[in-house]
Design an enzyme around this catalytic site. Structure first.
Site, mmCIF file in Angstrom:
data_model
loop_
_atom_site.group_PDB
_atom_site.id
_atom_site.type_symbol
_atom_site.label_atom_id
_atom_site.label_comp_id
_atom_site.label_asym_id
_atom_site.label_seq_id
_atom_site.Cartn_x
_atom_site.Cartn_y
_atom_site.Cartn_z
ATOM 1 N N CYS A 56 0.863 -1.178 0.000
ATOM 2 C CA CYS A 56 0.000 0.000 0.000
ATOM 3 C C CYS A 56 0.902 1.232 0.000
ATOM 4 O O CYS A 56 1.732 1.382 0.899
ATOM 5 C CB CYS A 56 -0.866 -0.036 1.264
ATOM 6 S SG CYS A 56 -1.840 1.445 1.526
ATOM 7 N N CYS A 64 -1.282 3.759 -6.389
ATOM 8 C CA CYS A 64 -2.098 3.102 -5.363
ATOM 9 C C CYS A 64 -2.295 1.684 -5.865
ATOM 10 O O CYS A 64 -2.597 1.474 -7.044
ATOM 11 C CB CYS A 64 -3.441 3.820 -5.230
ATOM 12 S SG CYS A 64 -4.669 2.892 -4.274
#
Ligand code: DGL
Length: 268
Positions: free
Chosen positions: A72, A185
């Site tokens: 992440c 992302c």
């Protein structure tokens, strides 16, 4: 057996697990989708740090991991430094927007960067972008995408609402000859096809899952990992997760289960 803990706020980090599954053998992957706290990208860095520390402690106590992969970008920005200070014995690999490969590969010198609001605001990204942009004459079109992670988590990959959001964010990139888009992302590769169709041209979509997998193998090899044998993937979630998308992304999951971390309550 190499024990690898991987986490993200939800489905996104599975795009990194897909890359791990291509390269890594003789290992167990424990994946946590922290859906209870998603989206991370709209939380404060203090909150994101706490989620990350709780998950790392859980992996260490429960699964005795050798390696931690922060799948992440948002959590990497908020927590990687503290994680490394706290657990110097662990292999720790984070995820960063692939601005460097984009700068190396662009032909037009125009690069789009899509990421969560927290990642783009974070000091880590700001530093990376300003240092790299001085190396070559490039223009970065940065765009935060609030709400996109939720759409993906809901399974709304190519619904009219998701397309409309992306069309609006991609407009300046389409109009300005952008030839490479950094998917900053780990959720965004899931809307890669939609991005390509909106851009209406061949576009270099950059994400770093394969680079993470290769880096893990390099570091694990130095610690004696032979990379032979089978790979088990155990997937855990802290609140509901879209299991249809999970199974679409990964065919061979050994186990999928709800868990409780810290003071969170289990559901599922
Ligand atoms: N997948 C995460 C990332 O790479 C973000 C998710 C979120 O906002 O929860 O940044």
């Amino acid at each position: 057996m190499l024990k690898i803990g991987v986490f993200d706020s939800g489905l996104g980090g599975l795009t990194v697990v897909q890359s791990l599954a291509k390269y890594v053998k003789g290992a167990q992957i424990f994946y946590i989708a922290d859906t209870k706290n998603a989206p991370y990208g709209e939380k404060t860095s203090q909150q994101i740090l706490q989620f990350s520390l709780d998950i790392a402690a859980y992996f260490i106590q429960k699964h005795h991991i050798d390696a931690l992969i922060v799948a992440c970008n948002t959590a990497t920005s908020a927590a990687i430094q503290t994680l490394r200070e706290r657990y110097p014995q662990l292999i720790i690999i984070g995820t960063e927007p692939g601005v460097k490969p984009a700068i190396e590969q662009t032909l037009t010198g125009k690069i789009g960067v899509l990421a969560t609001p927290a990642t783009l605001k974070g000091e880590k990204y700001q530093q990376l972008a300003s240092v790299l942009a001085t190396e070559k004459d490039v223009t970065l079109y940065e765009q935060a995408c609030p709400g996109l992670v939720e759409q993906i988590e809901k399974g709304e990959i190519d619904t009219p609402k998701t397309k409309k959001m992306l069309e609006q964010w991609l407009k300046p990139m389409r109009e300005n000859d952008v030839d490479s888009i950094v998917l900053g992302c780990t959720h965004y590769p899931l809307v890669g096809n939609v991005i390509e169709s909106i851009m209406q041209r061949e576009i270099n979509l950059i994400h770093t899952g394969d680079a993470i997998a290769r880096h893990l193998l390099y570091l694990a090899h130095k610690k004696g990992h032979e990379n032979k044998g089978k790979l088990d993937i155990m997937l855990y979630y802290t609140e509901d997760i879209n299991q249809t998308i999970v199974r679409m992304l990964l065919k061979n999951i050994t186990k999928i289960d709800a868990i409780e971390i810290g003071k969170q309550k289990t559901k599922g």
